[in-house]
Write a protein that holds these residues in place. Structure first.
Motif, PDB file in Angstrom:
ATOM      1  N   ALA A  34       2.964   0.920   3.535  1.00 15.68           N
ATOM      2  CA  ALA A  34       2.809  -0.241   4.400  1.00 15.68           C
ATOM      3  C   ALA A  34       2.641  -1.493   3.568  1.00 15.68           C
ATOM      4  O   ALA A  34       2.375  -1.428   2.359  1.00 15.68           O
ATOM      5  CB  ALA A  34       1.611  -0.059   5.332  1.00 15.68           C
ATOM      6  N   ALA A  35       2.783  -2.635   4.225  1.00 16.38           N
ATOM      7  CA  ALA A  35       2.625  -3.919   3.553  1.00 16.38           C
ATOM      8  C   ALA A  35       1.924  -4.903   4.471  1.00 16.38           C
ATOM      9  O   ALA A  35       2.065  -4.842   5.690  1.00 16.38           O
ATOM     10  CB  ALA A  35       3.989  -4.478   3.120  1.00 16.38           C
ATOM     11  N   GLY A  36       1.170  -5.799   3.862  1.00 21.80           N
ATOM     12  CA  GLY A  36       0.507  -6.866   4.601  1.00 21.80           C
ATOM     13  C   GLY A  36       0.796  -8.202   3.964  1.00 21.80           C
ATOM     14  O   GLY A  36       0.848  -8.300   2.733  1.00 21.80           O
ATOM     15  N   PRO A  86       6.165  -1.308   9.630  1.00 19.31           N
ATOM     16  CA  PRO A  86       5.401  -1.051   8.401  1.00 19.31           C
ATOM     17  C   PRO A  86       4.870  -2.320   7.728  1.00 19.31           C
ATOM     18  O   PRO A  86       4.244  -2.245   6.695  1.00 19.31           O
ATOM     19  CB  PRO A  86       6.445  -0.384   7.506  1.00 19.31           C
ATOM     20  CG  PRO A  86       7.717  -1.102   7.859  1.00 19.31           C
ATOM     21  CD  PRO A  86       7.619  -1.390   9.348  1.00 19.31           C
ATOM     22  N   VAL A  87       5.166  -3.507   8.329  1.00 15.92           N
ATOM     23  CA  VAL A  87       4.721  -4.769   7.731  1.00 15.92           C
ATOM     24  C   VAL A  87       3.971  -5.582   8.769  1.00 15.92           C
ATOM     25  O   VAL A  87       4.481  -5.820   9.866  1.00 15.92           O
ATOM     26  CB  VAL A  87       5.917  -5.600   7.204  1.00 15.92           C
ATOM     27  CG1 VAL A  87       5.417  -6.894   6.567  1.00 15.92           C
ATOM     28  CG2 VAL A  87       6.741  -4.804   6.210  1.00 15.92           C
ATOM     29  N   ALA A  88       2.775  -5.995   8.438  1.00 15.29           N
ATOM     30  CA  ALA A  88       1.981  -6.831   9.335  1.00 15.29           C
ATOM     31  C   ALA A  88       1.675  -8.158   8.667  1.00 15.29           C
ATOM     32  O   ALA A  88       1.375  -8.211   7.476  1.00 15.29           O
ATOM     33  CB  ALA A  88       0.686  -6.125   9.728  1.00 15.29           C
ATOM     34  N   ALA A 133       0.845  -1.197   0.000  1.00 17.80           N
ATOM     35  CA  ALA A 133       0.000   0.000   0.000  1.00 17.80           C
ATOM     36  C   ALA A 133       0.874   1.238   0.000  1.00 17.80           C
ATOM     37  O   ALA A 133       1.329   1.685   1.059  1.00 17.80           O
ATOM     38  CB  ALA A 133      -0.918   0.000   1.225  1.00 17.80           C
ATOM     39  N   PRO A 134       1.147   1.815  -1.169  1.00 13.96           N
ATOM     40  CA  PRO A 134       2.000   3.017  -1.213  1.00 13.96           C
ATOM     41  C   PRO A 134       1.320   4.207  -0.560  1.00 13.96           C
ATOM     42  O   PRO A 134       0.119   4.420  -0.735  1.00 13.96           O
ATOM     43  CB  PRO A 134       2.215   3.245  -2.712  1.00 13.96           C
ATOM     44  CG  PRO A 134       1.082   2.541  -3.378  1.00 13.96           C
ATOM     45  CD  PRO A 134       0.710   1.389  -2.497  1.00 13.96           C
TER      46      PRO A 134
END
Length: 377
Positions: A240-242, A275-277, A182-183
């Motif tokens: 962020a990133a998932g 920033p990563v979940a 997600a930029p």
């Protein structure tokens, strides 16, 4: 291969004396030919858009798929739609190993009978369509982005076909994850490229980047860590990133995509996950991602940032006044005063378990709604 496909389309157009267009299973234009012996190339809105934009709109795809083009094994005629500016056409399924890899379209003005098995020209065109299917089946994984988009957001028939094709790209025991990138600001930097080999990526219509990432084994998440770290370094600050749960095979990609998007929303909104979940590590936050909005009873509370923070900390501390006061760095009597105001604003009894659950879930839903750009699977 593109030259081979162009020659093949030229030959189909010559054999059937009609303009021909070749698209893959995701309706991406691969080659086209105008048969102009008459000096006129019949055009309609669908052919024009396909040639100009190298693809078709989702609503156009849905319209044609309703006539069974994804499952047919023989030539098929699709009807005209004057209101939409669509001419009748013949479609030859481009198949190989019992899978549809694309479509050959002929604007024949209704001349050809798709059920005439004795037509030598049609028989030759069917042979050429089969050759196109063989060529498309050998395409490299780099062309699979649109297929991934189909697997995540396409109609059921196209989704199942896309899942099968993607499954062919997995190595080892077939373990994989989906990653949602997600930029910040909702837009990718110009010329951004995915910094990973062996992954399949696509940018969906609502902005996030979906990445299908094969894993060496179901317990080895190192490739996911490397991919998210490298990707976030190349994205704007605040991105962020998932990461979804690990699955074997591609039969549940749509569900994995919901997990990855939910994890990315939490990563963008909750500092301890940023920033990563990973979906498997979210605990009760997974339930909060399913809520579209907090209960209306919480709206007066959410208008007061100080009381909202107090309620969050108090509930995160399992209702311990001692721990909450220490975390907020306030006197315990100040905490009690604020809790009284929270109860008054919401009408909730904070000594009641159901009321606490409603308040806690609503506060988390509000944080996700306000602290991240919405990602919808």
């Amino acid at each position: 291969m593109r030259d081979d496909l162009q020659e093949l389309v030229d030959e189909v157009s010559r054999v059937l004396a009609a303009p021909a267009t070749l698209e893959d299973a995701t309706f991406t234009l691969l080659a086209f030919c105008a048969h102009d012996d008459s000096g006129v190339d019949p055009m309609d809105a669908v052919r024009t858009r396909s040639i100009l934009t190298r693809g078709s709109a989702p609503e156009t795809r849905r319209w044609f798929e309703e006539f069974g083009i994804a499952s047919t094994t023989r030539p098929l005629r699709t009807p005209a739609d004057a209101a939409a500016g669509i001419l009748t056409r013949i479609v030859l399924p481009v198949r190989h190993d019992e899978r549809t890899h694309g479509y050959l379209w002929l604007l024949d003005d209704g001349r050809i009978d798709p059920d005439d098995d004795g037509d030598p020209a049609l028989a030759r065109a069917v042979e050429l369509a089969a050759e196109a299917g063989r060529l498309l089946a050998d395409r490299p994984a780099a062309d699979l982005g649109r297929t991934l988009a189909d697997a995540l957001t396409g109609r059921p028939g196209a989704r199942a076909q896309a899942e099968r094709r993607l499954a062919d790209q997995l190595s080892g025991d077939g373990a994989q994850v989906l990653v949602a990138l997600a930029p910040a600001g909702g837009r990718l930097p110009l010329h951004w490229r995915l910094p990973a080999a062996g992954a399949v990526a696509t940018v969906l219509d609502d902005g996030p980047v979906a990445v299908l990432l094969p894993l060496p084994t179901a317990t080895d998440l190192r490739p996911a860590g490397a991919l998210t770290a490298a990707s976030l370094r190349s994205l704007p600050r605040g991105s962020a990133a998932g990461v979804s749960a690990v699955r074997s095979g591609t039969g549940a990609l749509a569900g994995q995509w919901r997990e990855a998007c939910a994890a990315a929303r939490v990563a963008a909104a909750v500092p301890r996950y940023s920033p990563v979940a990973h979906w498997d590590e979210l605990g009760a936050w997974r339930l909060a991602t399913e809520l579209s909005a907090p209960d209306p009873a919480l709206l007066p509370l959410l208008a007061d940032p100080v009381l909202t923070e107090t309620a969050e900390v108090y509930l995160d501390c399992a209702g311990s006044a001692v721990r909450a006061a220490e975390a907020l760095r306030i006197h315990r009597q100040t905490l009690y005063y604020r809790l009284g105001r929270i109860a008054g604003l919401t009408g909730l009894d904070l000594a009641d378990g159901d009321a606490r659950l409603l308040l806690h879930a609503g506060l988390r839903a509000a944080r996700l709604a306000g602290g991240s750009r919405p990602l919808r699977a």
